[in-house]
Scaffold this active site. Structure first.
Site, PDB file in Angstrom:
ATOM      1  CB  SER A  58      -0.934  -0.056   1.218  1.00 26.38           C
ATOM      2  OG  SER A  58      -1.944   0.897   1.108  1.00 26.38           O
TER       3      SER A  58
ATOM      4  CG  ASP B 280      -7.187  -2.853  -3.407  1.00 24.68           C
ATOM      5  OD1 ASP B 280      -7.831  -2.283  -2.501  1.00 24.68           O
ATOM      6  OD2 ASP B 280      -5.946  -2.900  -3.428  1.00 24.68           O
TER       7      ASP B 280
ATOM      8  CG  HIS C 188      -5.545  -2.284   0.330  1.00 25.61           C
ATOM      9  ND1 HIS C 188      -5.167  -1.858  -0.925  1.00 25.61           N
ATOM     10  CD2 HIS C 188      -4.779  -1.591   1.202  1.00 25.61           C
ATOM     11  CE1 HIS C 188      -4.213  -0.954  -0.805  1.00 25.61           C
ATOM     12  NE2 HIS C 188      -3.952  -0.779   0.477  1.00 25.61           N
TER      13      HIS C 188
END
Lengths: 267, 427
Positions: free
Chosen positions: A95, A217, A245
């Protein structure tokens, strides 16, 4: 306090293997890699750490002005790399950490030799010709959600998280704390993460890069994965048949295979 | 009746009567309980696809079963902020632990409104521990959330008030420190043939003390000094301290002797504070005159602890100042002047009762005059700087036992005469 203690650095896996740094994103800590570390540890020397302010890092070392920019988090990565004198390591960032890795690699190019970006997003907020997936109002809603879930934090969680990093028997009590941290720190991390725009920084990436995305996602939709892939010259894109995610949790085997395969091709 | 059923009632008593309503309740089916439970139920595949949902939750959200089952993911029911929280906290925790409880989120209702909820989820596993489903219960938290928002608002208000109070306190502390400084000399003047040192201990950063001291030239190689303690604390005591200082200075500059200076102060205090708010003080006032080999000292006291003389030969003795009454308390107070001399190596110490009345911890006793005399005897002979430094260490050693302001002033004739020596007040 040394860097290793400050960032709760843990080293596991093949001592003689290629070094791989696993960097967690906003929300939780290095425990998020738990399901992929057994597979990766068979091939690599794994360096796990918590950003200052997350997990079992030294919360006393946290300074708001440092961690209101992604550069502050990149300095944590640079510090850990320097402390361990890493060369040519594989940086795996989940991320927002993918963008932190981009900044760190630009700062210390000899230490980071390749990158795996897991569900990266260089910018979360929609703009004219860019679709990040969110509006600024959405991000403020997240900050409210954080606040609503931290009502009971300060009294109940603080002593468990802040004390006793050397006592593993407290692990059970810590079960709920992987994703809990000081609400003020979490708010700063959330703001820094979701209001950042690192699209220009993607152009600085010169190392071999794998972009890993999930089929579905909410946080980093497919368009964003395609954008990152196009912006990083020579990058590879793999779309995992996974939802959410965190493919390292929802599809750990596929994630491990993709990372291992990419690194093996480097040699 | 056999097996594990309830024992029959004792003879003479009947089974309690079961009315028809209770019977209906007991016949409630699990299916009916699931659908109409007072909380929402929802089951999803591991990827979040909703496969089962109860009527209660559908009713809350204003959705039909057809719109939801196999058509939506759990995260689709949440607000965007809730989705982000779900992805960054809820899903990872569930993935790592298999269960998560009591998370506050908001769900989207078909009419555009939002439903605050508390959700709890657990992963159902099949044979071999393979995760199959996520089961989630949803509680309506509307009232609770309103209460929590109120709590958060109150907490923020309390934090702001605390910050403001801290800032105000800091500002007050600075103002008081400046004010306190203005009541003390910025530095002691150089007095020919006399060495000087002084110290002022403020017991509280936010409470003005009433101790004072000064040393100033009168001309013709004469100097005057005083040290005292006004009753009370705070701004009123500070205002009185100011009056005391300027009265003493003015009277001294008019050439009055020590006893006349104290009488003038007595009149001034009575005149100013004679009404319903009496202010009196204890004070020592004296003059210095350097005369070649020694320093001549004239001294008068108004109800003040006796000055202590540390002799060059190692003795330490109090200087009795007879007849002195509190200054500002009685219209016809009389004071007496005594004479003494400081020879080479002698040091005269003036102090306020913060020193002698410090609690020493031993049976909560006070430090006292005997202990001070012993301390000074140990020290003597010593020059003023040495005396004051030793006393500062003594004050520090009292810790919390030192709860009053304390002023110290030491004047001495150095062993090598003729040079003008001076010290600055230590703080």
């Amino acid at each position: 306090m040394g860097i290793l203690r400050r960032n709760n650095v843990r080293i596991i896996g093949q001592e003689s293997g290629r070094t791989m740094i696993l960097a967690h994103g906003f929300g939780c800590d290095q425990n998020l890699w738990r399901l992929v570390t057994p597979g990766l540890a068979r091939h690599f020397r794994l360096v796990l750490f918590d950003y200052v302010g997350s997990g079992r890092s030294d919360l006393a070392a946290w300074q708001e002005e440092r961690y209101t920019t992604l550069d502050g988090y990149a300095r944590d990565v640079v510090d850990v790399c320097a402390e361990l004198d890493l060369r040519d390591a594989v940086f795996v960032g989940h991320s927002v950490s993918a963008m932190v890795g981009v900044l760190a690699a630009a700062a210390v190019p000899d230490r980071i030799g390749s990158m795996v970006m897991v569900c990266p997003s260089p910018s979360y907020i929609d703009e004219e010709d860019y679709r990040g997936g969110f509006t600024a109002a959405d991000i403020h809603e997240l900050l409210d959600s954080l606040e609503a879930n931290y009502l009971g934090w300060s009294a109940a969680m603080a002593p468990v998280i802040m004390g006793n990093p050397d006592r593993p028997e407290l692990g059970a009590e810590l079960a709920h704390s992987f994703c809990a941290t000081d609400p003020d720190i979490a708010r700063v991390f959330a703001r820094t993460t979701f209001l950042s725009d690192s699209r220009q920084d993607l152009k600085t990436v010169t190392v071999p890069t794998l972009v890993l995305e999930c089929e579905q996602d909410v946080i980093a939709p497919r368009e964003v994965g395609a954008y990152v892939h196009a912006a990083v010259a020579g990058s590879r894109l793999i779309t995992l048949a996974a939802t959410g995610h965190c493919p390292q949790l929802s599809a750990p085997e596929a994630t491990t295979r993709a990372i291992t395969g990419f690194v093996e091709e480097l040699d | 009746m056999s097996g594990s059923g309830p024992a029959p009632p004792p003879p003479g008593e009947a089974w309690p009567r079961i009315d028809t309503d209770v019977t209906a309740l007991l016949e409630d089916s699990t299916e009916e309980l699931y659908e109409s439970a007072p909380c929402g139920y929802l089951s999803t595949l591991m990827d979040g696809t909703i496969v089962k949902v109860n009527k209660t939750l559908l009713g809350w959200l204003g959705l039909s079963r057809e719109e939801v089952v196999y058509r939506r993911h759990f995260a689709d029911l949440l607000t965007v902020g809730g989705k982000l929280y779900h992805e960054t906290h809820y899903a990872p925790l569930l993935g790592m632990q298999g269960h998560v409880g009591g998370i506050a989120l908001e769900m989207k209702v078909a009419d555009g409104s939002r439903l605050p909820v508390l959700i709890t989820s657990a992963v159902k596993r099949g044979t071999g521990g393979r995760p199959l489903l996520i089961r989630t219960t949803v509680f309506d938290a509307t009232d609770r959330r309103a209460y929590e928002i109120e709590l958060l608002r109150a907490r923020r208000a309390a934090e702001e008030a605390r910050h403001q109070a801290e800032a105000d306190r800091e500002q007050l502390r600075e103002a008081l420190a400046v004010l306190q400084q203005s009541l003390l000399p910025a530095g002691l003047p150089a007095v020919p043939g006399v060495q000087t040192a002084a110290y002022y201990h403020m017991a509280s950063p936010i409470q003005l003390g009433g101790d004072f001291y000064d040393l100033f030239p009168l001309g013709d190689d004469h100097f005057a000094f005083f040290l005292g303690d006004i009753c009370g604390k705070g701004p009123k005591a500070a205002a009185a301290t100011s009056l005391v200082r300027y009265t003493l200075r003015t009277a001294a500059l008019h050439g009055l002797g020590p006893e006349a200076v104290l009488s003038t102060l007595n009149s001034a205090l009575l005149e100013r504070y004679g009404g319903g708010d009496p202010r009196y003080c204890t004070a020592v006032f004296g003059t210095l005159e350097s005369t070649g080999r020694s320093v001549r000292v004239l001294l008068a006291s108004g109800g003040h602890p006796p000055a202590l003389l540390l002799r060059a030969d190692g003795r330490a003795e109090y200087l009795p100042t007879p007849g002195g009454l509190l200054v500002g308390a009685f219209p016809h107070a009389s004071f007496t002047t005594i004479r003494t001399a400081l020879h080479q190596g002698d040091t005269l110490l003036l102090y306020t009762d913060g020193l002698t009345e410090a609690r020493t911890g031993e049976k909560s006793g006070l430090y006292g005059y005997d202990a001070l005399q012993s301390f000074a005897t140990e020290l003597a002979p010593a020059d003023p700087r040495t005396v004051i430094d030793a006393l500062i260490r003594l004050l520090v050693s009292f810790g919390d036992g030192l709860d009053d302001d304390t002023a110290l002033l030491a004047l001495g004739r150095p062993r090598r005469s003729g040079t003008a020596l001076s010290g600055t007040p230590a703080r």
